[in-house]
Design a protein around this motif. Structure first.
Motif, PDB file in Angstrom:
ATOM      1  N   TYR A  18      48.718  37.147  78.796  1.00  0.00           N
ATOM      2  CA  TYR A  18      48.403  37.003  80.428  1.00  0.00           C
ATOM      3  C   TYR A  18      47.499  36.694  80.602  1.00  0.00           C
ATOM      4  O   TYR A  18      46.861  36.195  79.744  1.00  0.00           O
ATOM      5  CB  TYR A  18      48.199  38.839  81.027  1.00  0.00           C
ATOM      6  N   VAL A  19      47.308  35.515  82.276  1.00  0.00           N
ATOM      7  CA  VAL A  19      47.118  35.168  82.378  1.00  0.00           C
ATOM      8  C   VAL A  19      46.441  35.849  83.612  1.00  0.00           C
ATOM      9  O   VAL A  19      47.009  36.024  84.690  1.00  0.00           O
ATOM     10  CB  VAL A  19      46.715  33.553  82.432  1.00  0.00           C
ATOM     11  N   MET A  20      44.638  35.389  84.549  1.00  0.00           N
ATOM     12  CA  MET A  20      44.613  35.835  85.748  1.00  0.00           C
ATOM     13  C   MET A  20      45.461  34.644  87.068  1.00  0.00           C
ATOM     14  O   MET A  20      45.519  33.658  86.672  1.00  0.00           O
ATOM     15  CB  MET A  20      42.707  36.174  85.826  1.00  0.00           C
TER      16      MET A  20
ATOM     17  N   GLY B 128      45.183  32.162  89.258  1.00  0.00           N
ATOM     18  CA  GLY B 128      44.269  31.074  89.723  1.00  0.00           C
ATOM     19  C   GLY B 128      43.944  30.392  88.302  1.00  0.00           C
ATOM     20  O   GLY B 128      44.047  28.965  88.245  1.00  0.00           O
ATOM     21  N   GLU B 129      44.066  31.231  86.988  1.00  0.00           N
ATOM     22  CA  GLU B 129      44.429  30.735  85.939  1.00  0.00           C
ATOM     23  C   GLU B 129      45.491  29.842  84.968  1.00  0.00           C
ATOM     24  O   GLU B 129      46.698  29.505  86.095  1.00  0.00           O
ATOM     25  CB  GLU B 129      43.540  31.446  84.585  1.00  0.00           C
ATOM     26  N   THR B 130      45.471  28.966  84.368  1.00  0.00           N
ATOM     27  CA  THR B 130      46.299  28.228  83.530  1.00  0.00           C
ATOM     28  C   THR B 130      46.498  29.364  82.453  1.00  0.00           C
ATOM     29  O   THR B 130      45.497  28.528  81.351  1.00  0.00           O
ATOM     30  CB  THR B 130      45.905  26.566  83.657  1.00  0.00           C
ATOM     31  N   GLY B 131      47.854  28.969  81.634  1.00  0.00           N
ATOM     32  CA  GLY B 131      48.199  29.572  80.534  1.00  0.00           C
ATOM     33  C   GLY B 131      49.039  28.063  79.678  1.00  0.00           C
ATOM     34  O   GLY B 131      49.341  27.782  80.492  1.00  0.00           O
TER      35      GLY B 131
ATOM     36  N   ARG C  49      45.607  40.847  77.685  1.00  0.00           N
ATOM     37  CA  ARG C  49      45.307  39.450  77.832  1.00  0.00           C
ATOM     38  C   ARG C  49      45.563  39.542  76.441  1.00  0.00           C
ATOM     39  O   ARG C  49      46.943  37.754  75.751  1.00  0.00           O
ATOM     40  CB  ARG C  49      44.563  38.543  78.551  1.00  0.00           C
TER      41      ARG C  49
ATOM     42  N   GLN D 237      40.645  42.471  78.291  1.00  0.00           N
ATOM     43  CA  GLN D 237      40.673  41.516  77.146  1.00  0.00           C
ATOM     44  C   GLN D 237      41.572  42.122  76.319  1.00  0.00           C
ATOM     45  O   GLN D 237      42.404  40.827  75.827  1.00  0.00           O
ATOM     46  CB  GLN D 237      39.080  41.710  76.204  1.00  0.00           C
TER      47      GLN D 237
END
Length: 158
Positions: A112-114, A116-119, A107, A104
């Protein structure tokens, strides 16, 4: 009565009255002097001298004692604050050992994004009025701090 009135104006009577008045004045002044003298005896003066000497002799050690007690109280207060700070740091260290908390914070701080996620970066309308240097280093993304460092070093060369 005529003899008594005549006696009142005689010289002997006047001298005797003046002598009595003078004796009364002398007696009053002597009693006042004795009263003044009896207030401060030699013993009382010696006692006052001893007390003053003790006060002068003990003034510096007492002042040092009071200063040291104040310093001890201050050091105890600082020790208690340091102990509280150590407890806070131990709690923080224990939280960082938790993977969910570390993820947490990473990020949040490094943006940072995991997979498959969109930042997204949300631009605050008030932020356009501020320059990059107005923001504190902790309030900005890490890459903004890096670029500011590059800009500053480049400006220093000129």
């Amino acid at each position: 009565m005529a003899v008594k009135d005549r006696d009142r104006f005689s010289t002997a009577t006047r001298i005797r009255l003046l002598g009595e008045q003078t004796a009364a004045r002398v007696y009053r002044s002597q009693t006042k002097r004795q009263a003044r003298r009896s207030r401060l005896t030699g013993r009382a003066a010696l006692l006052a001298l001893v007390v003053c000497s003790l006060v002068v002799a003990l003034a510096y050690p007492i002042r040092q004692y009071v200063a040291q007690r104040a310093e001890i109280a201050d050091l105890e207060r600082k020790r208690e604050q340091a102990r509280e700070r150590v407890e806070e740091l131990r709690d923080l260290k224990a939280r960082w050992k938790d993977d969910a908390y570390a993820e947490q914070r990473i990020r949040e701080r490094l943006h940072y994004v995991m997979p498959g996620e969109t930042g997204f970066v949300v631009i605050d309308p008030d932020a356009a009025k501020q320059t990059r240097t107005d923001l504190g280093a902790a309030d900005r993304a890490w890459y903004a701090n890096v670029w500011d460092g590059v800009d500053k070093s480049d400006a220093a060369d000129r």
